[in-house]
Design a protein around this motif. Structure first.
Motif, PDB file in Angstrom:
ATOM      1  N   GLN A 358       0.828  -1.199   0.000  1.00  0.00           N
ATOM      2  CA  GLN A 358       0.000   0.000   0.000  1.00  0.00           C
ATOM      3  C   GLN A 358       0.865   1.253   0.000  1.00  0.00           C
ATOM      4  OE1 GLN A 358      -3.165  -0.059  -0.380  1.00  0.00           O
ATOM      5  NE2 GLN A 358      -3.547   2.138  -0.225  1.00  0.00           N
ATOM      6  N   ALA A 359       1.955   1.241   0.760  1.00  0.00           N
ATOM      7  CA  ALA A 359       2.847   2.396   0.806  1.00  0.00           C
ATOM      8  C   ALA A 359       3.521   2.624  -0.541  1.00  0.00           C
ATOM      9  CB  ALA A 359       3.896   2.192   1.903  1.00  0.00           C
ATOM     10  N   ALA A 360       3.862   1.532  -1.248  1.00  0.00           N
ATOM     11  CA  ALA A 360       4.499   1.667  -2.555  1.00  0.00           C
ATOM     12  C   ALA A 360       3.556   2.289  -3.581  1.00  0.00           C
ATOM     13  CB  ALA A 360       4.972   0.296  -3.043  1.00  0.00           C
ATOM     14  N   ARG A 361       2.244   2.094  -3.397  1.00  0.00           N
ATOM     15  CA  ARG A 361       1.266   2.631  -4.334  1.00  0.00           C
ATOM     16  C   ARG A 361       0.770   4.017  -3.948  1.00  0.00           C
ATOM     17  NH1 ARG A 361      -2.333  -2.920  -4.787  1.00  0.00           N
ATOM     18  NH2 ARG A 361      -0.959  -4.040  -6.234  1.00  0.00           N
ATOM     19  N   GLU A 362       1.174   4.498  -2.793  1.00  0.00           N
ATOM     20  CA  GLU A 362       0.606   5.746  -2.290  1.00  0.00           C
ATOM     21  C   GLU A 362       0.921   6.922  -3.203  1.00  0.00           C
ATOM     22  OE1 GLU A 362       0.372   8.361   1.842  1.00  0.00           O
ATOM     23  OE2 GLU A 362       1.617   6.567   1.714  1.00  0.00           O
ATOM     24  N   ASP A 363       2.157   7.012  -3.703  1.00  0.00           N
ATOM     25  CA  ASP A 363       2.537   8.155  -4.536  1.00  0.00           C
ATOM     26  C   ASP A 363       1.668   8.261  -5.779  1.00  0.00           C
ATOM     27  OD1 ASP A 363       4.469   8.824  -2.750  1.00  0.00           O
ATOM     28  OD2 ASP A 363       6.159   8.061  -3.926  1.00  0.00           O
ATOM     29  N   ILE A 364       1.495   7.146  -6.487  1.00  0.00           N
ATOM     30  CA  ILE A 364       0.710   7.192  -7.723  1.00  0.00           C
ATOM     31  C   ILE A 364      -0.769   7.427  -7.420  1.00  0.00           C
ATOM     32  CG2 ILE A 364       0.204   4.715  -7.949  1.00  0.00           C
ATOM     33  CD1 ILE A 364       0.913   5.033 -10.929  1.00  0.00           C
ATOM     34  N   CYS A 365      -1.238   6.970  -6.258  1.00  0.00           N
ATOM     35  CA  CYS A 365      -2.626   7.221  -5.886  1.00  0.00           C
ATOM     36  C   CYS A 365      -2.853   8.708  -5.580  1.00  0.00           C
ATOM     37  CB  CYS A 365      -3.008   6.376  -4.680  1.00  0.00           C
ATOM     38  SG  CYS A 365      -3.147   4.605  -5.044  1.00  0.00           S
ATOM     39  N   LEU A 366      -1.877   9.358  -5.000  1.00  0.00           N
ATOM     40  CA  LEU A 366      -1.994  10.795  -4.744  1.00  0.00           C
ATOM     41  C   LEU A 366      -2.035  11.578  -6.052  1.00  0.00           C
ATOM     42  CD1 LEU A 366       0.456  11.211  -1.715  1.00  0.00           C
ATOM     43  CD2 LEU A 366      -2.051  11.198  -1.677  1.00  0.00           C
ATOM     44  N   VAL A 367      -1.231  11.158  -7.025  1.00  0.00           N
ATOM     45  CA  VAL A 367      -1.282  11.799  -8.344  1.00  0.00           C
ATOM     46  C   VAL A 367      -2.651  11.590  -8.981  1.00  0.00           C
ATOM     47  CG1 VAL A 367      -0.285  11.811 -10.664  1.00  0.00           C
ATOM     48  CG2 VAL A 367       1.205  11.542  -8.686  1.00  0.00           C
ATOM     49  N   ALA A 368      -3.196  10.378  -8.832  1.00  0.00           N
ATOM     50  CA  ALA A 368      -4.522  10.086  -9.383  1.00  0.00           C
ATOM     51  C   ALA A 368      -5.587  10.966  -8.733  1.00  0.00           C
ATOM     52  CB  ALA A 368      -4.847   8.610  -9.184  1.00  0.00           C
ATOM     53  N   GLU A 369      -5.498  11.177  -7.428  1.00  0.00           N
ATOM     54  CA  GLU A 369      -6.482  12.010  -6.743  1.00  0.00           C
ATOM     55  C   GLU A 369      -6.416  13.456  -7.223  1.00  0.00           C
ATOM     56  OE1 GLU A 369      -5.679  11.408  -2.627  1.00  0.00           O
ATOM     57  OE2 GLU A 369      -6.956   9.629  -2.474  1.00  0.00           O
ATOM     58  N   ARG A 370      -5.216  13.969  -7.498  1.00  0.00           N
ATOM     59  CA  ARG A 370      -5.105  15.334  -8.025  1.00  0.00           C
ATOM     60  C   ARG A 370      -5.739  15.431  -9.413  1.00  0.00           C
ATOM     61  NH1 ARG A 370       0.174  15.137  -5.680  1.00  0.00           N
ATOM     62  NH2 ARG A 370       1.105  14.690  -7.712  1.00  0.00           N
ATOM     63  N   ASP A 371      -5.509  14.420 -10.248  1.00  0.00           N
ATOM     64  CA  ASP A 371      -6.119  14.413 -11.567  1.00  0.00           C
ATOM     65  C   ASP A 371      -7.640  14.330 -11.476  1.00  0.00           C
ATOM     66  OD1 ASP A 371      -3.755  14.625 -12.943  1.00  0.00           O
ATOM     67  OD2 ASP A 371      -4.269  13.058 -14.381  1.00  0.00           O
ATOM     68  N   ILE A 372      -8.134  13.530 -10.544  1.00  0.00           N
ATOM     69  CA  ILE A 372      -9.582  13.381 -10.391  1.00  0.00           C
ATOM     70  C   ILE A 372     -10.217  14.715 -10.009  1.00  0.00           C
ATOM     71  CG2 ILE A 372     -11.338  12.385  -8.869  1.00  0.00           C
ATOM     72  CD1 ILE A 372      -9.680   9.785  -8.908  1.00  0.00           C
ATOM     73  N   GLU A 373      -9.619  15.429  -9.079  1.00  0.00           N
ATOM     74  CA  GLU A 373     -10.185  16.711  -8.670  1.00  0.00           C
ATOM     75  C   GLU A 373     -10.201  17.699  -9.833  1.00  0.00           C
ATOM     76  OE1 GLU A 373     -11.731  17.507  -5.829  1.00  0.00           O
ATOM     77  OE2 GLU A 373     -11.494  15.368  -5.439  1.00  0.00           O
ATOM     78  N   ALA A 374      -9.139  17.732 -10.625  1.00  0.00           N
ATOM     79  CA  ALA A 374      -9.101  18.639 -11.772  1.00  0.00           C
ATOM     80  C   ALA A 374     -10.129  18.239 -12.822  1.00  0.00           C
ATOM     81  CB  ALA A 374      -7.700  18.650 -12.379  1.00  0.00           C
ATOM     82  N   ASP A 375     -10.266  16.929 -13.067  1.00  0.00           N
ATOM     83  CA  ASP A 375     -11.199  16.469 -14.098  1.00  0.00           C
ATOM     84  C   ASP A 375     -12.650  16.643 -13.673  1.00  0.00           C
ATOM     85  OD1 ASP A 375      -9.018  15.857 -15.568  1.00  0.00           O
ATOM     86  OD2 ASP A 375      -9.330  13.699 -15.647  1.00  0.00           O
ATOM     87  N   LYS A 376     -12.927  16.586 -12.382  1.00  0.00           N
ATOM     88  CA  LYS A 376     -14.292  16.836 -11.927  1.00  0.00           C
ATOM     89  C   LYS A 376     -14.750  18.237 -12.332  1.00  0.00           C
ATOM     90  CE  LYS A 376     -14.722  13.818  -7.860  1.00  0.00           C
ATOM     91  NZ  LYS A 376     -14.827  13.774  -6.372  1.00  0.00           N
ATOM     92  N   ALA A 377     -13.881  19.217 -12.161  1.00  0.00           N
ATOM     93  CA  ALA A 377     -14.239  20.586 -12.525  1.00  0.00           C
ATOM     94  C   ALA A 377     -14.475  20.714 -14.028  1.00  0.00           C
ATOM     95  CB  ALA A 377     -13.142  21.554 -12.078  1.00  0.00           C
ATOM     96  N   THR A 378     -13.626  20.078 -14.827  1.00  0.00           N
ATOM     97  CA  THR A 378     -13.793  20.156 -16.281  1.00  0.00           C
ATOM     98  C   THR A 378     -15.034  19.400 -16.736  1.00  0.00           C
ATOM     99  OG1 THR A 378     -11.380  20.286 -16.480  1.00  0.00           O
ATOM    100  CG2 THR A 378     -12.625  19.840 -18.486  1.00  0.00           C
ATOM    101  N   LEU A 379     -15.309  18.250 -16.124  1.00  0.00           N
ATOM    102  CA  LEU A 379     -16.531  17.513 -16.469  1.00  0.00           C
ATOM    103  C   LEU A 379     -17.780  18.333 -16.164  1.00  0.00           C
ATOM    104  CD1 LEU A 379     -15.671  13.885 -15.287  1.00  0.00           C
ATOM    105  CD2 LEU A 379     -16.323  14.559 -17.608  1.00  0.00           C
ATOM    106  N   ARG A 380     -17.760  19.098 -15.075  1.00  0.00           N
ATOM    107  CA  ARG A 380     -18.911  19.956 -14.769  1.00  0.00           C
ATOM    108  C   ARG A 380     -19.122  20.974 -15.876  1.00  0.00           C
ATOM    109  NH1 ARG A 380     -17.161  19.458  -9.267  1.00  0.00           N
ATOM    110  NH2 ARG A 380     -15.827  21.302  -9.473  1.00  0.00           N
ATOM    111  N   ARG A 381     -18.034  21.559 -16.390  1.00  0.00           N
ATOM    112  CA  ARG A 381     -18.180  22.532 -17.478  1.00  0.00           C
ATOM    113  C   ARG A 381     -18.741  21.868 -18.732  1.00  0.00           C
ATOM    114  NH1 ARG A 381     -12.927  24.144 -15.514  1.00  0.00           N
ATOM    115  NH2 ARG A 381     -13.078  26.117 -14.361  1.00  0.00           N
ATOM    116  N   VAL A 382     -18.228  20.678 -19.040  1.00  0.00           N
ATOM    117  CA  VAL A 382     -18.684  19.959 -20.231  1.00  0.00           C
ATOM    118  C   VAL A 382     -20.178  19.656 -20.130  1.00  0.00           C
ATOM    119  CG1 VAL A 382     -18.503  17.780 -21.491  1.00  0.00           C
ATOM    120  CG2 VAL A 382     -16.430  18.967 -20.759  1.00  0.00           C
TER     121      VAL A 382
END
Length: 487
Positions: A358-382
């Protein structure tokens, strides 16, 4: 470049926008926009082709430092892992508008297969750093949402630096083979998205275009950019996962594997050396190198009046140093991308605990969470733009209830079914009502059909229990009794 014969490739597609600025019927404003955007598209073509070659494993290294008569077919899949490992952790599940017209939103999602198309385009977003969604009005009057990779769109950032919003954009809406394209697919319909206008370019001959304006009421272009790892005003459209550092490490890994292959060949076959040969003996040995090397007995005559020929053997090198080098490169690659080492083919000496994994995957999961937050805003506009088309209003005139679109993503931390099930069971122990809910069924891996069947069975069982309860108390259900009573 090294080819990959086992990879399916689409028919050759050529993106040539030559002559588009001189389209028949074009306005001066549209000419200025399309000229600027066509130049912007061309400026990224070489870089996009480079990262795509790394993703496909079609790159070679020019200088290996050694020469050997061994076919050089080394490739490296690490850049593909850098993209796909993150894409696999970002999954859009559903779209809802809690207080608005959910039926209209469901129609938009179903007609455009929006959830599936978003998820399928995620790898190209991470590959090129961005992807786009265009919102237009179809011939049937409904909203059309189409996703584009950097190969089929280009745009200029918003003048006020609003994330996901563009000043203007160009999107290839259709590519097809034509009688004049020589068997290659070429753009035949290109849409120009600018404020209050969605212009359409049609290529009717080689380099011959026709333009038709399409006025809209929207003051903002209806082309929206999803970016990965955007850096404000420095990189508003994001950055590729296959960065220069990733490409350098990939080259080093290919070089290391080549050295390992050469070392393995040297290690597996004894290397002999001979001194003191006559000219005739030298010629005979050179003509039969493998025969002399592999035979059990090598007999040579004396070299003239001097001492006889001398035969020796060079010791082979161990491949272990190259294995250690490859592991070190993988560690650097993992640190740069967040991809766990086991995903790069590096097996640890000791099995990792669940906490270590789980610790080895934490970094990539944090990057995924940042992308998700950004894409949520863009999906709302779309989806707001799409809802505005369905309601025949502008985005600014849209009912606030219909504008409250929400996107639901799977948790990147709960990557596997086992992890999701474990989390669901722990929640159910403290919330008894959660165990039979739809979110619980989704977390443990039940599909929509199974969930619907369970809900139907539960309602049927509740109805049977209710009837049994009424019968046990002697209370007649409403509408019961003698049908002729009271006549």
């Amino acid at each position: 470049m090294l080819g990959k014969p086992d990879t399916w490739k689409p028919a050759q597609a050529i993106v040539d926008l030559g002559g588009i600025a001189d389209a028949d019927g074009i306005t001066e404003d549209a000419r200025a926009w399309v000229s600027c955007l066509a130049d912007e598209y061309s400026s990224h073509t070489a870089h996009n082709a480079l990262v795509r070659d790394y993703y496909d494993g079609r790159v070679g290294v020019s200088d290996y430092g050694v020469t050997a008569d061994i076919p050089n077919d080394q490739t490296c899949h690490w850049p593909q892992k850098a993209v796909d490992a993150l894409a696999d952790r970002i999954r859009l599940k559903s779209l809802s508008v809690p207080e608005g017209d959910q039926e209209a939103l469901d129609g938009i999602v179903a007609r455009n297969d929006l959830v599936s198309n978003y998820n399928r385009h995620l790898p190209v977003k991470l590959l090129y750093g961005c992807m786009a969604a265009t919102v237009t009005k179809g011939a049937d009057g409904h909203a059309r949402v189409r996703f584009h990779s950097a190969e089929t769109f280009t745009a200029l950032p918003s003048p006020d630096f609003t994330d996901g919003v563009v000043a203007g954009g160009l999107a290839i809406a259709r590519r097809e083979r034509t009688p004049w394209s020589g068997g290659a697919a070429v753009p035949t319909v290109v849409n120009l998205h600018v404020p209050n206008n969605i212009g359409e370019f049609r290529q009717v001959g080689r380099g011959v275009w026709a333009y038709e304006p399409g006025e809209t009421r929207e003051p903002v272009p209806t082309l929206y950019v999803f970016s990965h790892n955007g850096i404000g005003t420095l990189a508003p459209f994001g950055r590729t996962r296959i960065t220069e550092f990733v490409r350098t490490l990939t080259d080093d890994a290919i070089r290391c594997m080549w050295h390992m292959q050469v070392s393995g060949a040297f290690y597996s076959m004894a290397k002999l050396y001979m001194t003191g040969l006559t000219d005739e003996q030298f010629d005979a040995v050179m003509e039969n190198k493998s025969k002399y090397q592999l035979s059990r007995l090598l007999a040579l005559t004396a070299a003239g009046d001097g001492p006889g020929p001398n035969v020796g053997q060079l010791s082979g090198n161990s491949p272990q140093p190259f294995i250690d080098e490859l592991r070190a490169l993988a560690c650097q690659f993992s640190g740069a991308t967040g991809v766990p080492l086991n995903s790069l083919g590096i097996v640890q000496d000791n099995p990792s605990s669940a906490e270590a994994i789980q610790a080895a995957r934490e970094d990539i999961c944090l990057v995924a969470e940042r992308d998700i937050e950004a894409d949520k805003a863009t999906l709302r506009r779309v989806l707001r733009a799409a809802m505005a088309i369905e309601k025949n209003v502008t985005v600014d005139e849209l009912d606030p209830a219909d504008a409250g679109v929400m996107a639901s993503f799977a948790s990147p931390m709960l990557y596997s079914l086992a992890a999701r099930t474990d989390s669901a069971l722990k929640i159910a122990t403290v919330d008894e009502g959660f165990a039979g809910s739809r979110p619980f069924h989704e977390m443990v891996g039940f599909d929509e059909a199974t969930t619907a069947a369970l809900e139907s069975d539960r309602r049927r069982a509740q109805a049977v229990d209710a009837v049994a309860a009424l019968n046990s108390t002697g209370i007649e259900p409403e509408g019961g009794g003698d049908a002729g009573e009271g006549l």
